[in-house]
Design an enzyme around this catalytic site. Structure first.
Site, PDB file in Angstrom:
ATOM      1  N   ALA A   1      35.579  32.287  42.689  1.00  0.00           N
ATOM      2  CA  ALA A   1      34.811  33.499  42.397  1.00  0.00           C
ATOM      3  C   ALA A   1      33.344  33.171  42.127  1.00  0.00           C
ATOM      4  CB  ALA A   1      35.427  34.243  41.220  1.00  0.00           C
TER       5      ALA A   1
ATOM      6  N   GLY B   1      40.895  27.184  39.292  1.00  0.00           N
ATOM      7  CA  GLY B   1      40.639  27.324  40.727  1.00  0.00           C
ATOM      8  C   GLY B   1      40.058  28.689  41.086  1.00  0.00           C
ATOM      9  N   CYS B   2      40.619  29.720  40.501  1.00  0.00           N
ATOM     10  CA  CYS B   2      40.152  31.078  40.796  1.00  0.00           C
ATOM     11  C   CYS B   2      38.732  31.294  40.298  1.00  0.00           C
ATOM     12  CB  CYS B   2      41.109  32.103  40.197  1.00  0.00           C
ATOM     13  SG  CYS B   2      42.767  31.997  40.913  1.00  0.00           S
ATOM     14  N   THR B   3      38.394  30.667  39.175  1.00  0.00           N
ATOM     15  CA  THR B   3      37.037  30.763  38.641  1.00  0.00           C
ATOM     16  C   THR B   3      36.054  30.048  39.564  1.00  0.00           C
ATOM     17  OG1 THR B   3      37.847  30.987  36.384  1.00  0.00           O
ATOM     18  CG2 THR B   3      35.571  30.231  36.654  1.00  0.00           C
TER      19      THR B   3
END
Length: 150
Positions: free
Chosen positions: A48, A43-45
């Site tokens: 970003a 999710g963070c990738t």
């Protein structure tokens, strides 16, 4: 979550290159300040990389993107290099800024309760006032949503 219309707390944190940044240095620009749980997770990738893809449009609207997590400077550097990110990532392993922005909360995952960063995005105006705030954001949708708010 901090209320819209309030002054955003200033901070002083190192980026992925060890360079210190403060919120005050961005006065005169809108700041997309987003808090995320962990470098190099799915999710963070997505979030970003979504911000990196939209960076030219964001910058054209006079805004900058800053991501903050409790990961270390070295972890942020690996994340930036692996994903080809084009914006500032700030390391807050002591949780000072994470707690100041009220994004450290109890979370439940598969019935297990733990403390962690709730994915939250703040939009801060040129004078340092919060003009947008959303918690529990969907990682893949957040960059488009914020771009629309700009």
């Amino acid at each position: 979550m901090l209320a819209i219309g309030t002054q955003a707390p200033d901070f002083s944190l190192p980026d992925q290159n060890g360079v210190m940044h403060t919120l005050k240095e961005y006065q005169g620009k809108k700041v997309i300040l987003y808090f995320y749980p962990k470098d190099n997770t799915p999710g963070c990738t997505k979030q970003a990389c979504g911000y990196t893809e939209r960076l030219p449009q964001i910058e054209a609207k006079g805004a900058v993107v800053i991501g903050i997590s409790k990961d270390t400077v070295a972890s942020h550097k690996r994340f930036e290099e692996k994903q080809g990110l084009g914006f500032t990532l700030l390391a807050d392993p002591d949780l000072e800024v994470i707690k100041a922005y009220d994004v450290w909360h109890e979370k439940k995952l598969y019935g297990k309760v733990s403390m962690g960063v709730v994915r939250t995005t703040y939009l801060i105006d040129e004078q340092g006032v919060i003009i947008g705030a959303k918690d529990k954001v969907k990682a893949a949708e957040d960059p488009d949503r914020v771009l629309g708010e700009l």
